[in-house]
Design a protein around this motif. Structure first.
Motif, PDB file in Angstrom:
ATOM      1  N   ASP A  40      46.368 -37.744 -32.233  1.00 12.20           N
ATOM      2  CA  ASP A  40      45.339 -38.761 -32.066  1.00 12.20           C
ATOM      3  C   ASP A  40      44.205 -38.537 -33.060  1.00 12.20           C
ATOM      4  OD1 ASP A  40      43.161 -37.106 -30.671  1.00 12.20           O
ATOM      5  OD2 ASP A  40      44.901 -36.729 -29.395  1.00 12.20           O
ATOM      6  N   ASN A  59      54.056 -41.762 -33.514  1.00 10.58           N
ATOM      7  CA  ASN A  59      52.777 -42.260 -32.975  1.00 10.58           C
ATOM      8  C   ASN A  59      51.589 -41.499 -33.563  1.00 10.58           C
ATOM      9  OD1 ASN A  59      51.223 -44.045 -31.504  1.00 10.58           O
ATOM     10  ND2 ASN A  59      51.266 -42.815 -29.639  1.00 10.58           N
ATOM     11  N   SER A 105      46.922 -42.352 -33.066  1.00 10.18           N
ATOM     12  CA  SER A 105      46.555 -43.105 -31.861  1.00 10.18           C
ATOM     13  C   SER A 105      45.120 -42.787 -31.464  1.00 10.18           C
ATOM     14  CB  SER A 105      47.505 -42.762 -30.712  1.00 10.18           C
ATOM     15  OG  SER A 105      47.442 -41.388 -30.428  1.00 10.18           O
ATOM     16  N   GLY A 106      44.559 -43.627 -30.592  1.00  3.98           N
ATOM     17  CA  GLY A 106      43.214 -43.386 -30.093  1.00  3.98           C
ATOM     18  C   GLY A 106      42.166 -44.221 -30.800  1.00  3.98           C
ATOM     19  N   SER A 107      41.079 -43.569 -31.123  1.00  2.00           N
ATOM     20  CA  SER A 107      39.878 -44.222 -31.633  1.00  2.00           C
ATOM     21  C   SER A 107      40.120 -44.979 -32.935  1.00  2.00           C
ATOM     22  CB  SER A 107      38.823 -43.138 -31.833  1.00  2.00           C
ATOM     23  OG  SER A 107      37.995 -43.397 -32.923  1.00  2.00           O
ATOM     24  N   SER A 108      39.250 -45.972 -33.204  1.00  3.29           N
ATOM     25  CA  SER A 108      39.377 -46.782 -34.421  1.00  3.29           C
ATOM     26  C   SER A 108      38.690 -46.138 -35.616  1.00  3.29           C
ATOM     27  CB  SER A 108      38.756 -48.159 -34.179  1.00  3.29           C
ATOM     28  OG  SER A 108      37.365 -48.022 -33.929  1.00  3.29           O
ATOM     29  N   ARG A 109      38.138 -44.941 -35.431  1.00  4.73           N
ATOM     30  CA  ARG A 109      37.330 -44.318 -36.489  1.00  4.73           C
ATOM     31  C   ARG A 109      38.046 -44.267 -37.838  1.00  4.73           C
ATOM     32  NH1 ARG A 109      37.375 -38.661 -33.194  1.00  4.73           N
ATOM     33  NH2 ARG A 109      36.575 -40.139 -31.676  1.00  4.73           N
ATOM     34  N   GLU A 110      37.471 -44.917 -38.833  1.00 10.39           N
ATOM     35  CA  GLU A 110      38.043 -44.889 -40.178  1.00 10.39           C
ATOM     36  C   GLU A 110      37.861 -43.509 -40.801  1.00 10.39           C
ATOM     37  OE1 GLU A 110      37.734 -48.597 -42.172  1.00 10.39           O
ATOM     38  OE2 GLU A 110      37.661 -47.690 -44.158  1.00 10.39           O
ATOM     39  N   PHE A 138      56.371 -43.776 -36.507  1.00  8.46           N
ATOM     40  CA  PHE A 138      55.569 -44.748 -35.749  1.00  8.46           C
ATOM     41  C   PHE A 138      54.099 -44.460 -35.993  1.00  8.46           C
ATOM     42  CE2 PHE A 138      53.926 -46.765 -31.886  1.00  8.46           C
ATOM     43  CZ  PHE A 138      54.788 -47.826 -31.707  1.00  8.46           C
ATOM     44  N   PHE A 139      53.316 -45.515 -36.258  1.00  8.48           N
ATOM     45  CA  PHE A 139      51.872 -45.355 -36.442  1.00  8.48           C
ATOM     46  C   PHE A 139      51.114 -46.225 -35.450  1.00  8.48           C
ATOM     47  CE2 PHE A 139      53.452 -44.259 -40.655  1.00  8.48           C
ATOM     48  CZ  PHE A 139      52.653 -43.174 -40.997  1.00  8.48           C
ATOM     49  N   ALA A 140      49.948 -45.764 -35.027  1.00  9.03           N
ATOM     50  CA  ALA A 140      49.058 -46.624 -34.263  1.00  9.03           C
ATOM     51  C   ALA A 140      48.496 -47.687 -35.210  1.00  9.03           C
ATOM     52  CB  ALA A 140      47.934 -45.801 -33.649  1.00  9.03           C
ATOM     53  N   ASP A 141      48.292 -48.901 -34.670  1.00  9.11           N
ATOM     54  CA  ASP A 141      47.908 -50.058 -35.499  1.00  9.11           C
ATOM     55  C   ASP A 141      46.630 -49.866 -36.310  1.00  9.11           C
ATOM     56  OD1 ASP A 141      49.964 -51.794 -34.918  1.00  9.11           O
ATOM     57  OD2 ASP A 141      48.981 -52.574 -33.119  1.00  9.11           O
ATOM     58  N   ILE A 142      45.566 -49.434 -35.616  1.00  7.19           N
ATOM     59  CA  ILE A 142      44.267 -49.425 -36.306  1.00  7.19           C
ATOM     60  C   ILE A 142      44.281 -48.370 -37.410  1.00  7.19           C
ATOM     61  CG2 ILE A 142      41.748 -49.286 -36.066  1.00  7.19           C
ATOM     62  CD1 ILE A 142      41.986 -50.036 -33.163  1.00  7.19           C
ATOM     63  N   ASN A 171      45.989 -49.779 -40.495  1.00  7.94           N
ATOM     64  CA  ASN A 171      45.100 -50.655 -41.278  1.00  7.94           C
ATOM     65  C   ASN A 171      44.059 -49.849 -42.033  1.00  7.94           C
ATOM     66  OD1 ASN A 171      46.338 -52.956 -40.405  1.00  7.94           O
ATOM     67  ND2 ASN A 171      44.748 -53.519 -38.921  1.00  7.94           N
ATOM     68  N   ASN A 172      43.452 -48.886 -41.328  1.00  3.73           N
ATOM     69  CA  ASN A 172      42.404 -48.079 -41.960  1.00  3.73           C
ATOM     70  C   ASN A 172      42.956 -47.300 -43.142  1.00  3.73           C
ATOM     71  OD1 ASN A 172      40.453 -48.927 -40.168  1.00  3.73           O
ATOM     72  ND2 ASN A 172      40.623 -47.137 -38.838  1.00  3.73           N
TER      73      ASN A 172
END
Lengths: 463, 197
Positions: B20, B75, B78-83, B101-105, B108-109
């Motif tokens: 995460d 995965n 995962s977790g926070s959107s912190r760039e 597998f990657f978490a979405d945000i 993008n970051n």
């Protein structure tokens, strides 16, 4: 096709890049001090202004202390970050609720309670728990700082359209079971990556029966199973909540708004990419035993045995239990607790304080447990006092702190020491999340109240 | 930004699942107001003990493993959107992260910071971990133009997905804001018909 999500998304498309993302118009941007400084700096470097400053609301929440907010922040690095937001808000002319302001608090509490987050909107913030605002019937999701800069500069964002998922909770919840338990149950079933790539709509009898506060708790935790966001179609409960809030539409605008908002629901012919059904009556009060929110179970259950875990995941499972100091196969009930935290964008609303206060009324806090009760905003703090909940809490041996994100991610002084156990109503039990070495057990407000009274993990229904 | 076409590099393996963003960069290091310096605290609490001494058996402290490609369990991010997580990965010197597998945000970051996330099958990922165990000097080759990743130990290739627009951004070193700014007239046109209360 023809889902609530599609309706809102499609009505916000500005253009579509060929073989690429959608340029989506954003109605509301929220910014806090942690994920915005580099975005404002980016504007300066490019010589740009904020494109629509009246649609941008900023407030510090992550770093601010929960004691003595009337004094300057002691930690110089935290202070610098908050000061930077003060300066950016002033320089760029965006809307701002500084520390100590009566509208300050955690962004995801403040937005809905002021009527800034409304049905049908697109809402973003550099914070993954932006999914909370989806409870209003909005498309709300967390973004990175580069994307914050995009929205500041153009009020638009580039996004690939996610897939859609509907999760229905049919039946009724048992007494003593809350929206937090629904969410932890759902994540334990779907895993932390189970909704990655999807935008979720929650539906079904148990969701309809939730208060707005409960709906926000449920939508808040959507990101913990990887979902881009979560939302609930607006209904009478929503309209009743929004009516007369400061920034909500008034008079004729209110009538027009209601007319429009009533159209915001998935059609009978709506097609979702994935559908999931849960029986709400089966859900127990939940606790987590590991280091991600998917590692949850009913409070009277046992941690899974190692041989029930998929082979490739066993190393991660063992690492997680070692960190927590738990054994596979054991129960958590009866285990001692050092700290209790009530608060955060997940469970820092008035309903959580009502539940906690009513539960501890006439009883006494356990000796040796440190309990942090942190309202999600100054408005919640005011309501607690208006309802006399503060007196109940004081009589039971508790004290209220001042609003902010606090121990949820421990960016201020509210850190749980290494090796200590905390029953926390927040959203993440990751290693070190609540302080280096801290061991987090996620739960709802009632399990937290029971732990605060007994110093143990215990089913609140047995007290 | 530098253009990205192909990359051949040794790898740093991190065969842990659900890494995460609080592990990638703990919250107490998020207080900076610039994008610099986050690489020093990448995986901070796995990399250093409480006194700040390197933890010997953590992979970033093991001189056997070096490279511009991080290969992680499923995965990742995962977790926070912190760039800041993407800034830490980029700041440390990684240009590619490979996982199943990657978490979405995070994904993008990462792309917004010109770190290429490459998704491969569980089997291909597991084979990379086996290859690097047998030979820490093994390399992967990422060919963005043809959207392939090759395990040079086994000779096997795997294709990966990226949308045409983002691919162009990487190949040409362009970012989204330049593009969005060129669409101002479309935005103003949209605002005229927008439903807002």
């Amino acid at each position: 096709m023809n889902t609530l999500f599609d309706k809102i998304w499609d009505s916000h498309v500005v253009t579509k890049v060929e073989d690429g993302p959608t340029q989506l118009y954003i109605d509301r941007l929220f910014c806090h001090e942690v994920t915005s400084p580099q975005a404002f700096e980016g504007l300066r470097n490019r010589g740009l202004q904020v494109f629509r400053p009246n649609q941008v609301y900023c407030m510090p929440d992550h770093n601010i202390p929960t004691m003595n907010q009337e004094m300057p922040i002691v930690d110089p690095v935290s202070k610098n970050q908050v000061d930077t937001l003060d300066k950016n808000a002033k320089d760029f002319g965006v809307q701002y609720f500084p520390m100590g302001h009566k509208k300050n608090g955690i962004i995801h509490v403040v937005g809905p309670e002021n009527g800034l987050s409304l049905p049908g909107m697109t809402i973003v913030c550099g914070d993954s728990h932006t999914s909370t605002h989806g409870a209003m019937g909005a498309v709300a999701f967390g973004i990175g700082t580069s994307e914050v800069e995009m929205v500041l500069a153009t009020q638009c964002i580039f996004q690939a359209k996610p897939k859609t998922m509907r999760i229905r909770f049919e039946g009724r919840l048992k007494a003593g079971v809350s929206a937090k338990d629904m969410a932890l149950y759902m994540i334990s079933q779907l895993t932390t990556g189970g909704a990655t790539g999807y935008f979720v709509e929650y539906a079904g009898e148990a969701v309809r029966n939730l208060s707005m506060e409960g709906r926000m708790t449920l939508c808040n935790l959507s990101i913990e199973m990887g979902a881009r966001g979560g939302m609930i179609a607006p209904d009478e409960t929503t309209f009743e909540y929004v009516k007369d809030r400061e920034y909500a539409p008034k008079g004729d605008d209110w009538k027009k708004a209601i007319e429009y908002w009533k159209t915001l629901k998935s059609g009978d012919d709506a097609v979702f990419d994935k559908e999931v059904l849960f029986d709400a009556s089966e859900i127990e009060p939940m606790v987590t035993y590991g280091t991600n929110p998917g590692m949850g179970m009913g409070i009277n259950s046992s941690i899974p045995a190692l041989n029930s875990i998929e082979k490739s995941s066993r190393d991660s499972f063992v690492k997680s239990l070692n960190y927590m100091g738990f054994q596979s196969g054991e129960k958590l009930t009866g285990k001692p607790v050092d700290y209790v935290f009530l608060g955060s964008c997940t469970n820092g609303r008035i309903e959580d304080f009502r539940d906690f206060a009513h539960f501890v009324k006439g009883k006494k806090k356990a000796d040796g447990v440190i309990v942090w009760l942190v309202p999600g905003s100054w408005a919640v703090d005011k309501q607690i006092k208006a309802e006399g909940l503060d007196k109940i809490l004081t009589e039971a041996g508790f004290e209220l702190r001042q609003p902010g994100c606090s121990a949820c991610l421990a960016m201020n002084e509210d850190k749980v020491p290494a090796g200590k156990y905390v029953v926390s109503t927040s959203n993440r039990n990751f290693e070190g999340r609540q302080g280096p070495g801290a061991r987090t057990i996620l739960a709802g407000s009632l399990v937290a109240a029971a732990a605060a009274l007994t110093g143990k993990i215990i089913d609140p229904r047995t007290l | 930004m530098d253009k990205f076409k192909t990359l051949t590099s040794t790898i740093v393996p991190l065969p842990i699942e659900n890494v995460d963003t609080d592990q990638i960069i703990p919250a107490r290091f998020l207080k900076a107001t610039s994008k610099e310096g986050f690489g020093d605290n990448l995986f901070r609490d796995w990399r250093y003990d409480k006194q700040g001494n390197p933890i010997k058996d953590f992979v970033l402290n093991d001189p056997t493993y070096k490279g511009e490609i991080l290969v992680a369990g499923k995965n990742f991010g995962s977790g926070s959107s912190r760039e800041h997580a993407a800034w830490a990965v980029a700041g440390y010197g990684f240009r590619v992260v490979v996982s199943s597998f990657f978490a979405d945000i995070f994904k993008n970051n990462a792309m917004n910071n010109f770190v290429l996330p490459v998704v491969v099958s569980d089997a291909f990922l597991s084979e990379i971990f086996s290859s690097v165990k047998a030979d820490p000097k093994m390399t992967l080759t990422i060919d963005l133009e043809n959207q392939t990743i090759k395990n040079n130990s086994t000779g096997k290739s795997h294709s990966f997905l990226i949308n045409g627009y983002k691919k162009e951004c990487f190949l040409e070193g362009l970012d989204d804001i330049d593009y969005l700014l060129s669409k101002k007239d479309k935005i103003e046109e949209y605002e005229k018909k927008r439903v807002a209360f």
